[in-house]
Design a protein around this motif. Sequence first.
Motif, mmCIF file in Angstrom:
data_model
loop_
_atom_site.group_PDB
_atom_site.id
_atom_site.type_symbol
_atom_site.label_atom_id
_atom_site.label_comp_id
_atom_site.label_asym_id
_atom_site.label_seq_id
_atom_site.Cartn_x
_atom_site.Cartn_y
_atom_site.Cartn_z
ATOM 1 N N ARG A 174 0.827 -1.196 0.000
ATOM 2 C CA ARG A 174 0.000 0.000 0.000
ATOM 3 C C ARG A 174 0.864 1.250 0.000
ATOM 4 O O ARG A 174 1.996 1.243 0.386
ATOM 5 C CB ARG A 174 -0.905 0.025 1.234
ATOM 6 N N GLN A 175 0.226 2.321 -0.477
ATOM 7 C CA GLN A 175 0.741 3.665 -0.268
ATOM 8 C C GLN A 175 -0.095 4.221 0.863
ATOM 9 O O GLN A 175 -1.292 4.373 0.738
ATOM 10 C CB GLN A 175 0.567 4.511 -1.527
ATOM 11 N N SER A 176 0.515 4.511 2.000
ATOM 12 C CA SER A 176 -0.246 4.921 3.183
ATOM 13 C C SER A 176 -1.194 6.054 2.847
ATOM 14 O O SER A 176 -0.777 7.110 2.429
ATOM 15 C CB SER A 176 0.725 5.372 4.281
ATOM 16 N N PRO A 177 -2.521 5.841 3.026
ATOM 17 C CA PRO A 177 -3.480 6.876 2.629
ATOM 18 C C PRO A 177 -3.287 8.169 3.396
ATOM 19 O O PRO A 177 -3.543 9.232 2.885
ATOM 20 C CB PRO A 177 -4.843 6.240 2.955
ATOM 21 N N SER A 178 -2.889 8.063 4.685
ATOM 22 C CA SER A 178 -2.740 9.279 5.476
ATOM 23 C C SER A 178 -1.310 9.756 5.500
ATOM 24 O O SER A 178 -0.885 10.448 6.393
ATOM 25 C CB SER A 178 -3.239 9.033 6.904
ATOM 26 N N LYS A 179 -0.539 9.386 4.490
ATOM 27 C CA LYS A 179 0.863 9.785 4.416
ATOM 28 C C LYS A 179 1.023 10.738 3.242
ATOM 29 O O LYS A 179 0.600 10.471 2.141
ATOM 30 C CB LYS A 179 1.731 8.544 4.215
ATOM 31 N N ILE B 44 0.124 12.398 9.153
ATOM 32 C CA ILE B 44 -1.040 13.280 9.135
ATOM 33 C C ILE B 44 -0.563 14.707 8.951
ATOM 34 O O ILE B 44 0.433 15.116 9.557
ATOM 35 C CB ILE B 44 -1.837 13.175 10.457
ATOM 36 N N ARG B 45 -1.281 15.464 8.147
ATOM 37 C CA ARG B 45 -1.015 16.890 8.032
ATOM 38 C C ARG B 45 -2.174 17.663 8.642
ATOM 39 O O ARG B 45 -3.327 17.254 8.546
ATOM 40 C CB ARG B 45 -0.837 17.293 6.567
ATOM 41 N N SER B 46 -1.850 18.800 9.257
ATOM 42 C CA SER B 46 -2.912 19.612 9.839
ATOM 43 C C SER B 46 -3.945 20.010 8.797
ATOM 44 O O SER B 46 -5.121 20.171 9.111
ATOM 45 C CB SER B 46 -2.326 20.870 10.488
ATOM 46 N N SER C 237 4.137 12.903 11.970
ATOM 47 C CA SER C 237 5.046 12.160 11.093
ATOM 48 C C SER C 237 5.139 10.670 11.415
ATOM 49 O O SER C 237 5.585 9.885 10.573
ATOM 50 C CB SER C 237 6.453 12.766 11.164
ATOM 51 N N THR C 238 4.738 10.252 12.606
ATOM 52 C CA THR C 238 4.870 8.843 12.989
ATOM 53 C C THR C 238 3.927 7.964 12.163
ATOM 54 O O THR C 238 2.725 8.217 12.085
ATOM 55 C CB THR C 238 4.570 8.655 14.488
ATOM 56 N N ASP C 239 4.484 6.939 11.563
ATOM 57 C CA ASP C 239 3.729 6.019 10.705
ATOM 58 C C ASP C 239 3.648 4.664 11.390
ATOM 59 O O ASP C 239 4.647 3.955 11.522
ATOM 60 C CB ASP C 239 4.424 5.900 9.347
ATOM 61 N N LEU C 240 2.453 4.294 11.826
ATOM 62 C CA LEU C 240 2.255 3.016 12.519
ATOM 63 C C LEU C 240 1.508 2.000 11.658
ATOM 64 O O LEU C 240 1.038 0.979 12.169
ATOM 65 C CB LEU C 240 1.531 3.250 13.851
ATOM 66 N N TRP C 241 1.427 2.257 10.359
ATOM 67 C CA TRP C 241 0.872 1.236 9.464
ATOM 68 C C TRP C 241 1.650 -0.080 9.553
ATOM 69 O O TRP C 241 1.032 -1.162 9.551
ATOM 70 C CB TRP C 241 0.843 1.744 8.024
#
Length: 388
Positions: free
Chosen positions: A7-12, A222-224, A301-305
């Motif tokens: 996957r391409q992280s949707p929330s990235k 996540i971006r604001s 910035s933390t990616d827990l996928w």
Amino acid sequence: MRGPLSRQSPSKSPTRSAPRAEGASMPRRSQRSSTIPRARDVPEQTPVTRALQLDAEQQYATPQASGVALNGNGQGVEPLLAHEIVRGALVRFSSPESRDARPPPTAVLVHGIMGSKRNMVSFAKRLVEGFPTWQVVLVDLRCHGDSAGLAPHLVNQDHGVDAAAGDVLKLLQSLKMFPEVLIGHSFGGKVVMSMAHQFGSGVTRLPRPVKVWVLDALPGEIRSAEMGGQDRPEDLISALRHYPLPVRTKSDLMTWLTAHGGFSQGIAQWAATNLAPNPGGGFVWKVDLEAIHRMYLSYESTDLWPFLESPSDGITVSFVRAERSNFRWSGKDQDLIKALGHDVHLLRDSGHWVHTENPAGLFDIIAPSCGGGVDLHLRRAQPSSALN
């Protein structure tokens, strides 16, 4: 153990921008008299703020002083997080010896950015009312609440999600408590996922199974800008960092945040709860806003996928999505979470503050993790004699 899913992280997001409050100009010290209103009276509280203040006033458990973690020689290593333990009736009335022989089942509640353990007290009380054999641990994360003064003495000065998770794990080890359920709201949602990842990957081993509940937070970057047009956390933190100190009155700060910063009344009142009296007059921040800003950037910035793709055996994860969430829960995010074998529960009639806006609905969603369905609504409606 689940295998990785391509996957391409949707929330990235591939690029990062530094968002600013839309329509808000930060006050300069030279403009202080003209920019900052001099309102005398505190504005009427919104339902969200009243709920948050109610939580702060309901100290159901005696606060536990922050302690010191000990090494093998009994020497102090670093301070522990400030915390409280809310115990169900059957736990409170049991003897310490029986509790030591058979520790009660334990849940951990973790607050969001710029929050504190006091924000979670009311929901902790609801949990142990429904499950009186349980106890709930509430913590103040580093740089927050009663743990704010500990930050300079902590070994890990990263001030990120993983460091905050490590602090909670150290506290639990010191208390000799091994939780069955971890519940984290917003920033705290990523903290509890990081906790599960750390003690599931061998960094810190704790017994399993463990149920992880992530309340209105997404696992990836996540971006604001993805959080709607008002009350974005990074905009709020930036505004507070630029506000000149000392703050003359709490009302001054709240009026400026709403009139010039574009923030809602409830968020402005909530932000003011982080002020403390200044010996020289007025108010100053009782939290470290610079460190909190670093923590929030880590949250973004933390990616827990990767953790969700392959959690350790015995660890299960569920998400609660608020119906009026600040996040833009894309279909891709939710679909991928479900494809990885995790649940997403929709909490009706609630905004981002799920534990105060619809605590009854949130209890009903989480209750099966604590031993089954409990009709707390019916129990509260019945006279006490009918329960004997």
